[in-house]
Motif scaffolding. Structure first.
Motif, PDB file in Angstrom:
ATOM      1  N   UNK A   1       2.125 -17.420 -17.476  1.00 63.00           N
ATOM      2  CA  UNK A   1       2.355 -16.348 -18.446  1.00 63.00           C
ATOM      3  C   UNK A   1       3.124 -15.214 -17.775  1.00 63.00           C
ATOM      4  N   UNK A   2       4.090 -14.669 -18.479  1.00 63.96           N
ATOM      5  CA  UNK A   2       4.929 -13.590 -17.970  1.00 63.96           C
ATOM      6  C   UNK A   2       4.479 -12.263 -18.552  1.00 63.96           C
ATOM      7  N   UNK A   3       4.385 -11.244 -17.698  1.00 59.38           N
ATOM      8  CA  UNK A   3       4.111  -9.887 -18.147  1.00 59.38           C
ATOM      9  C   UNK A   3       5.040  -8.918 -17.436  1.00 59.38           C
ATOM     10  N   UNK A   4       5.304  -7.770 -18.034  1.00 61.03           N
ATOM     11  CA  UNK A   4       6.252  -6.837 -17.419  1.00 61.03           C
ATOM     12  C   UNK A   4       6.068  -5.439 -18.003  1.00 61.03           C
ATOM     13  N   UNK A   5       6.524  -4.449 -17.258  1.00 63.44           N
ATOM     14  CA  UNK A   5       6.536  -3.069 -17.741  1.00 63.44           C
ATOM     15  C   UNK A   5       7.683  -2.330 -17.051  1.00 63.44           C
ATOM     16  N   UNK A   6       8.179  -1.305 -17.700  1.00 63.33           N
ATOM     17  CA  UNK A   6       9.218  -0.462 -17.103  1.00 63.33           C
ATOM     18  C   UNK A   6       8.835   0.986 -17.353  1.00 63.33           C
TER      19      UNK A   6
ATOM     20  N   UNK B   1       0.827  -1.217   0.000  1.00 59.23           N
ATOM     21  CA  UNK B   1       0.000   0.000   0.000  1.00 59.23           C
ATOM     22  C   UNK B   1       0.852   1.254   0.000  1.00 59.23           C
ATOM     23  N   UNK B   2       1.979   1.209   0.691  1.00 62.99           N
ATOM     24  CA  UNK B   2       2.843   2.386   0.785  1.00 62.99           C
ATOM     25  C   UNK B   2       3.514   2.739  -0.541  1.00 62.99           C
ATOM     26  N   UNK B   3       3.417   1.866  -1.538  1.00 63.10           N
ATOM     27  CA  UNK B   3       4.020   2.129  -2.853  1.00 63.10           C
ATOM     28  C   UNK B   3       3.142   3.002  -3.739  1.00 63.10           C
ATOM     29  N   UNK B   4       1.939   3.327  -3.285  1.00 62.26           N
ATOM     30  CA  UNK B   4       0.982   3.970  -4.173  1.00 62.26           C
ATOM     31  C   UNK B   4       1.531   5.240  -4.821  1.00 62.26           C
ATOM     32  N   UNK B   5       2.065   6.158  -4.038  1.00 61.44           N
ATOM     33  CA  UNK B   5       2.497   7.448  -4.596  1.00 61.44           C
ATOM     34  C   UNK B   5       3.570   7.265  -5.661  1.00 61.44           C
ATOM     35  N   UNK B   6       4.569   6.419  -5.395  1.00 63.60           N
ATOM     36  CA  UNK B   6       5.637   6.196  -6.369  1.00 63.60           C
ATOM     37  C   UNK B   6       5.103   5.513  -7.623  1.00 63.60           C
ATOM     38  N   UNK B   7       4.217   4.526  -7.425  1.00 64.47           N
ATOM     39  CA  UNK B   7       3.636   3.813  -8.560  1.00 64.47           C
ATOM     40  C   UNK B   7       2.804   4.754  -9.425  1.00 64.47           C
ATOM     41  N   UNK B   8       1.908   5.516  -8.802  1.00 70.18           N
ATOM     42  CA  UNK B   8       1.029   6.418  -9.561  1.00 70.18           C
ATOM     43  C   UNK B   8       1.838   7.479 -10.294  1.00 70.18           C
ATOM     44  N   UNK B   9       2.872   8.004  -9.649  1.00 68.15           N
ATOM     45  CA  UNK B   9       3.706   9.024 -10.281  1.00 68.15           C
ATOM     46  C   UNK B   9       4.454   8.454 -11.479  1.00 68.15           C
ATOM     47  N   UNK B  10       5.041   7.273 -11.318  1.00 62.07           N
ATOM     48  CA  UNK B  10       5.801   6.677 -12.411  1.00 62.07           C
ATOM     49  C   UNK B  10       4.894   6.302 -13.575  1.00 62.07           C
ATOM     50  N   UNK B  11       3.737   5.721 -13.279  1.00 64.56           N
ATOM     51  CA  UNK B  11       2.816   5.355 -14.350  1.00 64.56           C
ATOM     52  C   UNK B  11       2.289   6.607 -15.067  1.00 64.56           C
TER      53      UNK B  11
END
Length: 200
Positions: A114-119, A34-44
């Motif tokens: 199945x493998x999926x990924x994003x950067x 849950x604490x990753x939200x800000x970094x995840x939303x900003x990067x996406x």
């Protein structure tokens, strides 16, 4: 009678003492928290134009906190039921750079995932995915005892094709109108790697 809330498995709780990690030379992977939200939303958000040509269409609330929490709940349920295993990819300094996951696990006579990924756009073509995929494959073949891991990419996605080949995947086929990406049914190249390939 009020419905019971689904409890997050211990693996997905933010307050655990020792997070589950897959550690490599210059990256580490761990399940999203849950604490990753800000970094995840900003990067996406910063990477939206970079990512959308290669991903399913984003819903209008794709980057909302509620959507992120629903994503975590789904990840937790997938992990608990052995249906999928998702990780965020971090640089050594704990900067979030992307994500990778195993989904659609088929047990029994298949033992396939199945493998999926994003950067994120700021971290593309810097070797982070090349460092992350071997960690995921070790996890798939050693811990999960999978026999086969499959992947697919658009024929025009040369960086994705290159990282799969570099990691040891073999191209096995071409599927017409295979997945709905960026709002359109699109052809894909099909790849796979077997446990014996990886060990070799």
């Amino acid at each position: 009678m009020a419905p019971q809330r689904k409890a997050f498995p211990r693996l997905f709780l933010a307050a655990r003492a020792e997070p589950f990690k897959l550690v490599g030379d210059n990256v580490f992977l761990r399940p999203p928290e849950r604490a990753d939200y800000d970094d995840w939303a900003s990067l996406r958000a910063r990477s939206r134009n970079f990512l959308t040509p290669w991903e399913p269409s984003w819903p209008t609330d794709a980057l909302s906190r509620a959507s992120f929490r629903a994503r975590l709940a789904r990840y937790g349920e997938d992990w608990r039921t052995d249906q999928g295993y998702n990780f965020f990819i971090f640089r050594g300094d704990e900067t979030l750079v992307g994500g990778v996951g195993l989904s659609n696990l088929r047990r029994g006579v298949a033992e396939t995932a199945s493998l999926g990924y994003w950067v994120g756009a700021p971290f593309a073509r810097q070797g982070f995915m090349s460092a992350a995929l071997p960690l995921v494959l070790d996890f798939a073949f050693d811990r999960l005892r999978m026999h086969r891991v499959e992947a697919a990419c658009l024929p025009t996605n040369e960086p994705s094709r290159a990282v799969l080949l570099r990691t040891g995947f073999g191209q096995e086929g071409y599927a017409r109108r295979y997945l709905q990406i960026d709002g359109k049914w699109q052809d894909h190249l099909l790849f796979a790697i077997l446990r014996e390939d990886w060990r070799a």
